[in-house]
Design an enzyme around this catalytic site. Structure first.
Site, PDB file in Angstrom:
ATOM      1  N   GLU A 193      32.099  15.949  66.236  1.00 11.26           N
ATOM      2  CA  GLU A 193      32.432  14.535  66.296  1.00 11.26           C
ATOM      3  C   GLU A 193      32.252  14.041  67.719  1.00 11.26           C
ATOM      4  O   GLU A 193      32.003  14.825  68.638  1.00 11.26           O
ATOM      5  CB  GLU A 193      33.875  14.289  65.838  1.00 11.26           C
ATOM      6  CG  GLU A 193      34.920  14.940  66.731  1.00 11.26           C
ATOM      7  CD  GLU A 193      36.333  14.736  66.218  1.00 11.26           C
ATOM      8  OE1 GLU A 193      36.494  14.310  65.042  1.00 11.26           O
ATOM      9  OE2 GLU A 193      37.281  14.992  66.969  1.00 11.26           O
TER      10      GLU A 193
ATOM     11  N   LYS B 233      33.550   9.291  61.053  1.00 15.65           N
ATOM     12  CA  LYS B 233      33.005  10.635  61.189  1.00 15.65           C
ATOM     13  C   LYS B 233      31.831  10.894  60.256  1.00 15.65           C
ATOM     14  O   LYS B 233      30.907  11.629  60.587  1.00 15.65           O
ATOM     15  CB  LYS B 233      34.110  11.677  60.936  1.00 15.65           C
ATOM     16  CG  LYS B 233      35.342  11.513  61.835  1.00 15.65           C
ATOM     17  CD  LYS B 233      34.982  11.572  63.305  1.00 15.65           C
ATOM     18  CE  LYS B 233      36.198  11.572  64.210  1.00 15.65           C
ATOM     19  NZ  LYS B 233      36.887  10.294  64.321  1.00 15.65           N
TER      20      LYS B 233
ATOM     21  N   GLU C 114      31.754  16.708  70.729  1.00 19.44           N
ATOM     22  CA  GLU C 114      32.470  17.929  70.370  1.00 19.44           C
ATOM     23  C   GLU C 114      31.642  18.777  69.408  1.00 19.44           C
ATOM     24  O   GLU C 114      30.990  18.258  68.500  1.00 19.44           O
ATOM     25  CB  GLU C 114      33.828  17.581  69.765  1.00 19.44           C
ATOM     26  CG  GLU C 114      34.656  16.682  70.682  1.00 19.44           C
ATOM     27  CD  GLU C 114      36.144  16.809  70.471  1.00 19.44           C
ATOM     28  OE1 GLU C 114      36.567  17.641  69.647  1.00 19.44           O
ATOM     29  OE2 GLU C 114      36.894  16.083  71.146  1.00 19.44           O
TER      30      GLU C 114
ATOM     31  N   ARG D  31      36.023   7.552  74.235  1.00 14.53           N
ATOM     32  CA  ARG D  31      37.063   7.175  75.192  1.00 14.53           C
ATOM     33  C   ARG D  31      37.222   8.301  76.198  1.00 14.53           C
ATOM     34  O   ARG D  31      36.639   9.371  76.051  1.00 14.53           O
ATOM     35  CB  ARG D  31      38.398   6.963  74.469  1.00 14.53           C
ATOM     36  CG  ARG D  31      38.809   8.173  73.619  1.00 14.53           C
ATOM     37  CD  ARG D  31      40.190   8.060  73.053  1.00 14.53           C
ATOM     38  NE  ARG D  31      40.470   9.068  72.046  1.00 14.53           N
ATOM     39  CZ  ARG D  31      40.752  10.342  72.294  1.00 14.53           C
ATOM     40  NH1 ARG D  31      40.772  10.773  73.547  1.00 14.53           N
ATOM     41  NH2 ARG D  31      40.998  11.192  71.322  1.00 14.53           N
TER      42      ARG D  31
ATOM     43  N   GLY E 127      43.800  15.578  64.686  1.00 15.84           N
ATOM     44  CA  GLY E 127      44.237  16.594  63.740  1.00 15.84           C
ATOM     45  C   GLY E 127      44.866  16.041  62.473  1.00 15.84           C
ATOM     46  O   GLY E 127      45.287  16.812  61.604  1.00 15.84           O
TER      47      GLY E 127
ATOM     48  N   ASN F 188      34.209  11.456  70.645  1.00 13.18           N
ATOM     49  CA  ASN F 188      35.332  10.618  71.043  1.00 13.18           C
ATOM     50  C   ASN F 188      34.821   9.572  72.029  1.00 13.18           C
ATOM     51  O   ASN F 188      34.320   9.922  73.101  1.00 13.18           O
ATOM     52  CB  ASN F 188      36.425  11.454  71.689  1.00 13.18           C
ATOM     53  CG  ASN F 188      37.136  12.333  70.678  1.00 13.18           C
ATOM     54  OD1 ASN F 188      37.793  11.836  69.771  1.00 13.18           O
ATOM     55  ND2 ASN F 188      36.982  13.632  70.805  1.00 13.18           N
TER      56      ASN F 188
ATOM     57  N   ARG G 238      48.942  21.427  78.774  1.00 11.20           N
ATOM     58  CA  ARG G 238      49.684  20.227  78.402  1.00 11.20           C
ATOM     59  C   ARG G 238      51.156  20.598  78.216  1.00 11.20           C
ATOM     60  O   ARG G 238      51.490  21.431  77.376  1.00 11.20           O
ATOM     61  CB  ARG G 238      49.145  19.630  77.105  1.00 11.20           C
ATOM     62  CG  ARG G 238      47.662  19.322  77.116  1.00 11.20           C
ATOM     63  CD  ARG G 238      47.275  18.584  75.853  1.00 11.20           C
ATOM     64  NE  ARG G 238      45.839  18.421  75.715  1.00 11.20           N
ATOM     65  CZ  ARG G 238      45.250  17.608  74.842  1.00 11.20           C
ATOM     66  NH1 ARG G 238      45.994  16.878  74.027  1.00 11.20           N
ATOM     67  NH2 ARG G 238      43.937  17.521  74.768  1.00 11.20           N
TER      68      ARG G 238
END
Length: 452
Positions: free
Chosen positions: A287, A116, A275, A291, A165, A289, A337
């Site tokens: 950041e 990061k 993000e 994937r 997180g 990701n 979710r």
């Protein structure tokens, strides 16, 4: 075109990737642990290979066994899904060195954006606005104290190799910083094998907006719209939607432009997510990701594009239809979710046997899940049971459809987060769209007390 792909993932994402492979005429090989022997993805796979015991380190994190499975079955490529080794540049490098294609970005990009601190510097060099913070890794507690004083409290201690997180602490004064610095480093070492930390200014009550990116690896990238990810509990996303109800067209344009600019600057290839945090009318890079994301179906619902198929096509034959014409966006999508957690016991994980499973249905409803009646949810992995995604012409239609779907969904045998999610969907703050990342933890619906 590939003839056979090995899926180095489990649960609903393994099933999702498998279905894309089979629709493309590609045989799908699933690796699994002993605990997942009876899982749905194993039952439906073209081939399956047991690679070890229940603990992830014995199976899903065991690179030699995964490589051996690929070689034994003749798989030409590996798709890592999300989680486990999905952002492991070392795994990607080993796959490539063994003559197995990696369905994802290059290891070099994964290394750069996986750290990061490095990612912040690269994006700043590309002209993206970043949150004020340390230039690189903060080596000592005393160095952190000096930097925090310069940045201004509150600040966040963050794991350089972090995600999900973990390895994050919010500190509001020097005493907090001294007490939590080493604690965060220990958690980062345990979670990621890297104790490196950096500091970042803590933004009070921001919105969390992410952008789905698709790059060709040659310097061209496109966006497929943004997703609103501010409905979180302790930095874990619960509900995502697209488009975001909390930004105007000008802010949306700026965020999307920044995302494309950042992805092109690193010659990103494959699916990825940029993000951002939005606070006080300003946007900041957070950041990347490298994937596929858990919430990718939200984007698929509003674009009509099968992202996994396009990712596979790009890796296999070097082209994707997504680059031929700008994506078309229609309507509004929301994802919830469903986790095997007990909201009445502080969201404690609740593995166990599924006695009855009735997924919702109807127009505009999609369910991604690996559940079936009689399936035993193991205690060793993350608690995600299912994702319900609804689409509507408007946000309100999608919200109403989601509320109806949650009421219709039945999972018996273990506690789930369905009742809590429904309370969020029906809360006035969520309905208004005027929420931020602090909403659930500080102002959202209160989970039921134990025994109610």
């Amino acid at each position: 075109m590939y003839k056979k792909i090995l899926i180095a993932a489990r649960g609903e994402i393994a099933l999702r990737i498998m279905r894309a492979c089979q629709e493309l005429g590609i045989r799908a090989v699933v690796v699994h642990s002993e605990a997942d022997r009876d899982s749905l993805q194993v039952k439906l796979a073209d081939e399956d290979v047991c690679i070890g015991g229940a603990q992830p380190v014995e199976s899903y994190l065991n690179i030699p066994r995964i490589i051996a499975a690929a070689e034994i079955t003749g798989a030409e490529a590996v798709h890592p899904g999300y989680g486990f080794l999905a952002e492991s540049a070392r795994f990607a490098e080993i796959c490539t060195s063994c003559g197995i294609d990696w369905i994802g970005p290059s290891p070099e990009v994964m290394i750069a954006m996986g750290n990061k601190s490095t990612a912040r510097r690269l994006m700043a060099d590309a002209g993206l606005p970043i949150i004020p913070g340390s230039e690189g890794i903060v080596g000592t507690e005393e160095e952190a104290v000096v930097l925090a004083g310069e940045i201004g409290y509150p600040v966040m201690i963050k794991a350089a190799a972090g995600g999900g997180g973990r390895g994050i602490r919010v500190v509001r004064d020097v005493e907090d910083l001294r007490g939590l610095f080493h604690q965060a480093g220990q958690e980062a070492e345990i979670s990621f094998g890297d104790s490196g930390l950096y500091l970042e200014k803590y933004l009070e009550a921001p919105r969390h907006i992410e952008v789905q990116i698709f790059g060709d690896g040659e310097g061209r990238a496109i966006h497929l719209g943004e997703r609103e990810c501010s409905i979180q509990r302790r930095h874990q996303k619960l509900i995502e939607e697209s488009p975001s109800p909390g930004i105007d067209d000008e802010m949306r344009r700026r965020i999307l432009d920044f995302a494309v600019k950042g992805a092109e600057s690193i010659r990103y290839g494959s699916l990825g997510t940029m993000e951002f945090l939005v606070s006080g009318g300003r946007v900041y890079f957070l950041e990347m990701n490298t994937r596929v994301q858990v919430e990718h179906p939200v984007t698929e619902m509003v674009t009509g594009i099968d992202l996994i198929k396009e990712q596979i096509l790009l890796a296999s034959v070097g082209v994707s239809r997504v680059f031929d014409a700008p994506p078309r966006f229609r309507g509004h999508a929301i994802e919830c979710r469903i986790n095997a957690e007990d909201p009445a016991r502080n969201f404690k994980p609740a593995p166990g046997r599924i006695d009855f499973w009735h997924p919702p249905g109807g127009p505009g409803v999609r369910v991604d899940s690996h559940l079936y009646a009689g399936y035993v949810v193991p205690p060793y992995y993350d608690s995600l049971l299912a994702k319900i995604i609804t689409w509507g012409e408007t946000r309100e239609e999608s919200r109403q459809r989601m509320a109806r779907s949650l009421r219709e969904c039945v999972i018996e045998g273990i506690p789930t987060t369905i009742p809590f999610l429904l309370s969020v969907l029906e809360d006035d703050v969520f309905i208004s769209g005027d929420f931020d990342t602090d909403y659930i933890d500080n102002r959202g619906p209160v989970p039921p007390a134990e025994g109610t």
